[in-house]
Structures are given as C-alpha cells and as structure tokens.
Design an enzyme around this catalytic site. Structure first.
Site, PDB file in Angstrom:
ATOM      1  N   ILE A  35     105.337  60.862  19.415  1.00 53.70           N
ATOM      2  CA  ILE A  35     105.061  59.483  19.826  1.00 53.70           C
ATOM      3  C   ILE A  35     105.328  58.504  18.686  1.00 53.70           C
ATOM      4  O   ILE A  35     105.526  57.307  18.922  1.00 53.70           O
ATOM      5  CB  ILE A  35     103.599  59.362  20.335  1.00 53.70           C
ATOM      6  CG1 ILE A  35     103.434  58.166  21.251  1.00 53.70           C
ATOM      7  CG2 ILE A  35     102.608  59.308  19.176  1.00 53.70           C
ATOM      8  CD1 ILE A  35     102.101  58.153  21.997  1.00 53.70           C
ATOM      9  N   GLY A  97      97.796  67.369   6.068  1.00 50.50           N
ATOM     10  CA  GLY A  97      98.284  66.282   6.911  1.00 50.50           C
ATOM     11  C   GLY A  97      98.174  66.544   8.396  1.00 50.50           C
ATOM     12  O   GLY A  97      98.756  65.811   9.196  1.00 50.50           O
ATOM     13  N   SER A  99      96.700  66.287  11.956  1.00 52.66           N
ATOM     14  CA  SER A  99      95.813  65.354  12.659  1.00 52.66           C
ATOM     15  C   SER A  99      95.514  65.787  14.085  1.00 52.66           C
ATOM     16  O   SER A  99      94.544  65.330  14.678  1.00 52.66           O
ATOM     17  CB  SER A  99      96.413  63.940  12.665  1.00 52.66           C
ATOM     18  OG  SER A  99      97.664  63.940  13.321  1.00 52.66           O
ATOM     19  N   HIS A 104     101.388  73.189  15.876  1.00 54.97           N
ATOM     20  CA  HIS A 104     102.678  72.619  16.276  1.00 54.97           C
ATOM     21  C   HIS A 104     103.662  72.645  15.128  1.00 54.97           C
ATOM     22  O   HIS A 104     103.290  72.513  13.967  1.00 54.97           O
ATOM     23  CB  HIS A 104     102.506  71.191  16.796  1.00 54.97           C
ATOM     24  CG  HIS A 104     101.741  70.280  15.884  1.00 54.97           C
ATOM     25  ND1 HIS A 104     100.369  70.320  15.780  1.00 54.97           N
ATOM     26  CD2 HIS A 104     102.153  69.323  15.029  1.00 54.97           C
ATOM     27  CE1 HIS A 104      99.971  69.420  14.903  1.00 54.97           C
ATOM     28  NE2 HIS A 104     101.032  68.796  14.414  1.00 54.97           N
ATOM     29  N   LEU A 105     104.937  72.792  15.494  1.00 55.76           N
ATOM     30  CA  LEU A 105     106.036  72.628  14.553  1.00 55.76           C
ATOM     31  C   LEU A 105     106.609  71.234  14.758  1.00 55.76           C
ATOM     32  O   LEU A 105     106.826  70.809  15.894  1.00 55.76           O
ATOM     33  CB  LEU A 105     107.159  73.623  14.839  1.00 55.76           C
ATOM     34  CG  LEU A 105     107.088  75.032  14.249  1.00 55.76           C
ATOM     35  CD1 LEU A 105     105.923  75.795  14.817  1.00 55.76           C
ATOM     36  CD2 LEU A 105     108.396  75.766  14.479  1.00 55.76           C
TER      37      LEU A 105
END
Ligand code: DGP
Length: 118
Positions: A35, A97, A99, A104-105
């Site tokens: 996004i 980092g 969040s 996930h990659l």
C-alpha cells in the site's frame, strides 16, 4: 516466539475482508502490492499459514519458505526486474522494522537499491 493476532491486516487481506491489489495466489501463498510502495515494484508475498515472524518458523516450514522465495523469483521475472535486479526483504520484530505481524517477503525492484539499508 510471538503470539499470532488473527486480526492483523494481512490476515484480513487473506480472508478478503479488506481489499488489496492481487498479483498471485495459490494454495500456500498470496501476493499483493504494498500500500506504500518503496520502489516501482513493491510486492508483498505472504504464506497462508498464520506465522507471526521469522522467529516462529520451524523446520517443518522449510518447504514453505522455499516456495515463498521461488514465488518472489517468479514474480520478479513477470515484473521485468529479474535481469536489472531486485531485493527480497524479511523484517523481524520492531528492531528489524516489522510492523505487520504476519510473516511476509518484500519484493522490491525497478530502481537502484542501496547498501546499507535504512
Ligand atoms: P513490515 O514493515 O516489514 O511489517 O511491512 C509491512 C508492509 O505492509 C508495509 O510496507 C506497508 C504494508 N501494508 C500495511 N498495511 C497494508 C494494507 O492494508 N494493504 C497493503 N497492500 N499493504 C499494507
């Protein structure tokens, strides 16, 4: 180890409760555009299995991790960035980092990457 929150944003995307720009899906993984893209190509590749962080992977997930990376390789070719180059990133926990606490990659490409990363 991290507790898995089944209402994290990627779990909601996998359940189609919130929209995402889909790229690819099979029985084990799904891929959609980030996004907030950090490069001309910025795709997120997620396992359907609820895994919060890399710390939560086990030996039984070795095949799944391989499939995630091979999916990134395939999508890089389809995006036309395989030859120019790309970066695959997995962030772990706050210091890394991360969040969203569903593994996930990030597949990033289409611009020059720099080192060290921020
Ligand atoms: P990380 O910081 O490694 O946990 O990456 C999380 C990424 O998820 C970040 O680049 C932004 C992206 N993201 C957060 N919320 C959404 C969303 O609702 N939809 C999509 N497509 N991406 C999201």
């Amino acid at each position: 180890m991290s507790a898995y929150d089944k209402n994290n944003v990627f779990a909601k995307i996998l359940r189609k409760e919130i929209p995402a720009a889909p790229i690819y899906e099979d029985d084990r993984v799904a891929a959609f555009r980030d996004i907030s893209p950090q490069a001309p190509t910025h795709i997120l590749i997620v396992p359907k299995k609820p895994i919060a962080t890399p710390n939560d992977l086990t030996a039984e997930d070795a095949g799944l991790v391989g499939h995630l990376v091979l999916t990134a390789q395939k999508l890089a070719a389809e995006e036309g960035i395989a030859e120019s180059g790309y970066r695959i990133v997995i962030n772990c926990n706050a210091g890394g980092g991360q969040s969203v606490f569903h593994l996930h990659l990030h597949l990033l490409g289409g611009r020059q990457m720099h080192w060290p990363p921020g």
